[in-house]
Design an enzyme around this catalytic site. Structure first.
Site, PDB file in Angstrom:
ATOM      1  N   TYR A  49     -63.780 -47.123 -47.735  1.00  0.00           N
ATOM      2  CA  TYR A  49     -63.511 -45.981 -48.605  1.00  0.00           C
ATOM      3  C   TYR A  49     -63.809 -44.657 -47.915  1.00  0.00           C
ATOM      4  O   TYR A  49     -62.943 -44.071 -47.286  1.00  0.00           O
ATOM      5  CB  TYR A  49     -64.209 -46.103 -49.980  1.00  0.00           C
ATOM      6  N   ALA A 100     -53.212 -40.244 -58.586  1.00  0.00           N
ATOM      7  CA  ALA A 100     -53.531 -41.361 -57.689  1.00  0.00           C
ATOM      8  C   ALA A 100     -52.214 -42.080 -57.449  1.00  0.00           C
ATOM      9  O   ALA A 100     -51.603 -42.588 -58.380  1.00  0.00           O
ATOM     10  CB  ALA A 100     -54.549 -42.294 -58.317  1.00  0.00           C
ATOM     11  N   ALA A 145     -51.857 -37.056 -66.044  1.00  0.00           N
ATOM     12  CA  ALA A 145     -52.495 -36.964 -67.365  1.00  0.00           C
ATOM     13  C   ALA A 145     -52.457 -38.235 -68.195  1.00  0.00           C
ATOM     14  O   ALA A 145     -52.951 -38.251 -69.318  1.00  0.00           O
ATOM     15  CB  ALA A 145     -51.810 -35.847 -68.161  1.00  0.00           C
ATOM     16  N   GLY A 201     -56.606 -43.095 -66.805  1.00  0.00           N
ATOM     17  CA  GLY A 201     -57.822 -42.844 -66.041  1.00  0.00           C
ATOM     18  C   GLY A 201     -58.482 -41.509 -66.330  1.00  0.00           C
ATOM     19  O   GLY A 201     -58.578 -41.080 -67.484  1.00  0.00           O
TER      20      GLY A 201
END
Ligand code: NAI
Ligand code: NA
Length: 396
Positions: free
Chosen positions: A234, A139, A48, A51
């Site tokens: 990716y 992440a 939280a 980003g």
């Protein structure tokens, strides 16, 4: 102390409490300017503090008056050493939420652990009873598995073939070739352990079993697809395998939530400058070309614009949630517009150190990067003494 940016590689070692506050307040102002959303009321955001997760917390609170619990892993300040930016962001968020009469509490710890899951459940039980939305926005480069104790490290590598293409060092503006050798099978497995869906499912399982999910509760995790040029590193690389796993996990969670009529979604978001994406080779060059084009056509968005649109135009329209053929919400629609992608591909071919400042938005990249750490904001006096030791009251 007087706080200046100190760069090392892809990270900045310092962050500015006043600048981080400004960053949060700007995002709050944006959400308020877009008007009320008939959205969630009690929200848990895992990841939280920066980003997309921070934007999700802000949109929940200031878009639909939600009570929020935030989970993150951030460094508290120490004498003469600034906190990590997510810490100051969360402090600013909680202060603003408090002023607005909105419940907001945070847990600083390893979201992959059983302990943090238990602490979160205890907090929900004590303060909110049940929650109606869980945003999963972690992440991380590492995950200690809560059952085996193994420390898994994710890698950003191609699968099968060596990859060579352009990249930019956004600090210097130098465009050069980068070569990345293919991963091992172990690399794939480890990356899936860290960034795949297992932990998301574990969270949802724990929340469901504890009875803290309201009927019809929803959960959303974030994914990325992106263009052809980044595919080998990716979407078709190790991280892409993890995203495939995350996306598949949404269906599993939806099945598990059937008894409360709950649903899990993955939202595919736009490429944006965050601490996570700056570390991925090739992506910064792609982003600087993309930004140039999207800003010119007036469709550029940052995290807050993306998430405000996700909530208001996808998740909470009072209609069905639109998804693609793989069941994913697409808020990367403007990025993936074929016209935009065609232009990026053309610019990509000719991009050099000499022309990047003209054909790409390197300045925009750099400024967004500095903003992540609370630097470069109008209205902040960076020459003034700042108190790095400010602390989040009641942080668990
Ligand atoms: P970020 O680096 O800004 O945020 C990561 C968050 O996770 C922070 O709140 C951090 O404190 C928290 N975190 C990390 N490890 C933790 C741990 N062990 N325990 C508790 N909290 C932890 O990253 P960003 O970019 O917002 O990424 C969030 C999600 O969005 C990821 O799944 C990413 O793949 C996805 N995404 C990112 C895009 C981008 O271009 N940045 C594009 C599309 C999706
Ligand atoms: Na996040």
């Amino acid at each position: 102390m007087i706080i200046e940016p100190r760069m090392r590689g892809f990270i900045c070692l310092t962050s500015h409490p006043k600048g981080c506050e400004k960053n949060v307040l700007n995002q709050i102002d944006y959400v308020k300017s877009k008007g009320a959303i008939d959205g969630p009321k009690k929200v848990l955001v895992i990841g939280a503090s920066t980003g997309f997760g921070l934007a999700s917390r802000i949109t929940s609170a200031f878009g639909s008056d939600a009570a929020t619990i935030g989970v993150f892993f951030e460094k508290a300040p120490a004498e003469g050493k600034t906190a990590s930016p997510g810490y100051y962001n969360s402090l600013a968020f909680e202060a603003a939420a408090g002023k607005a009469g909105l419940y907001a509490k945070s847990i600083n710890g390893d979201a992959f652990s059983n302990e943090v899951k238990e602490q979160t459940i205890d907090l929900i039980k004590a303060d909110l009873g049940q929650i109606d939305l869980v945003i999963y926005s972690l992440a991380s480069p590492v995950r200690q598995h809560p059952v085996t104790g193994v420390l898994h490290r994710s890698v950003l590598k191609p699968i099968g073939d060596t990859f060579t293409d352009k990249t930019v060092d956004f600090h210097t503006g130098i465009v050069s070739d980068v070569t990345i050798t293919p991963c091992s099978d172990e690399d794939i497995a480890n990356t899936v352990e860290v960034m795949g869906g297992e932990d998301w499912a574990m969270w949802m399982d724990a929340l469901l079993n504890a009875g803290v999910l309201a009927d019809g509760a929803m959960t959303v995790a974030y994914s990325y697809i992106g263009p052809k040029v980044t595919e080998p590193v990716y979407r078709k690389g190790t991280i892409g395998m993890a995203k495939d796993h995350l996306e598949a996990t949404a269906f599993k969670i939806t099945d598990d939530l059937a008894k409360i009529g709950g649903k899990a979604f993955v939202s595919v978001n736009k490429a944006l400058v965050t601490q996570a994406s700056s570390a991925i080779p090739v992506i910064p060059l792609y982003i600087s070309l993309l930004y140039k084009i999207m800003k010119a056509e007036g469709t550029h968005e940052g995290c807050i614009e993306q998430i405000q649109r996700l909530f208001s135009a996808r998740l909470y329209t009072n209609g069905t949630i639109p998804v693609d053929e793989k069941g994913r919400i697409r808020i990367d629609d403007w990025e993936m517009n074929p016209e935009v992608q065609k232009e990026v591909a053309e610019l990509w071919k000719g991009a050099t150190t000499e022309n990047l400042t003209a054909i790409g938005d390197l300045a925009g990249y750099k400024s967004d990067f500095l903003n992540l750490f609370g630097f470069g904001f109008d209205g902040v006096d960076y020459a003034a003494e700042a108190n790095e030791m400010v602390e989040i009251p009641g942080l668990i």
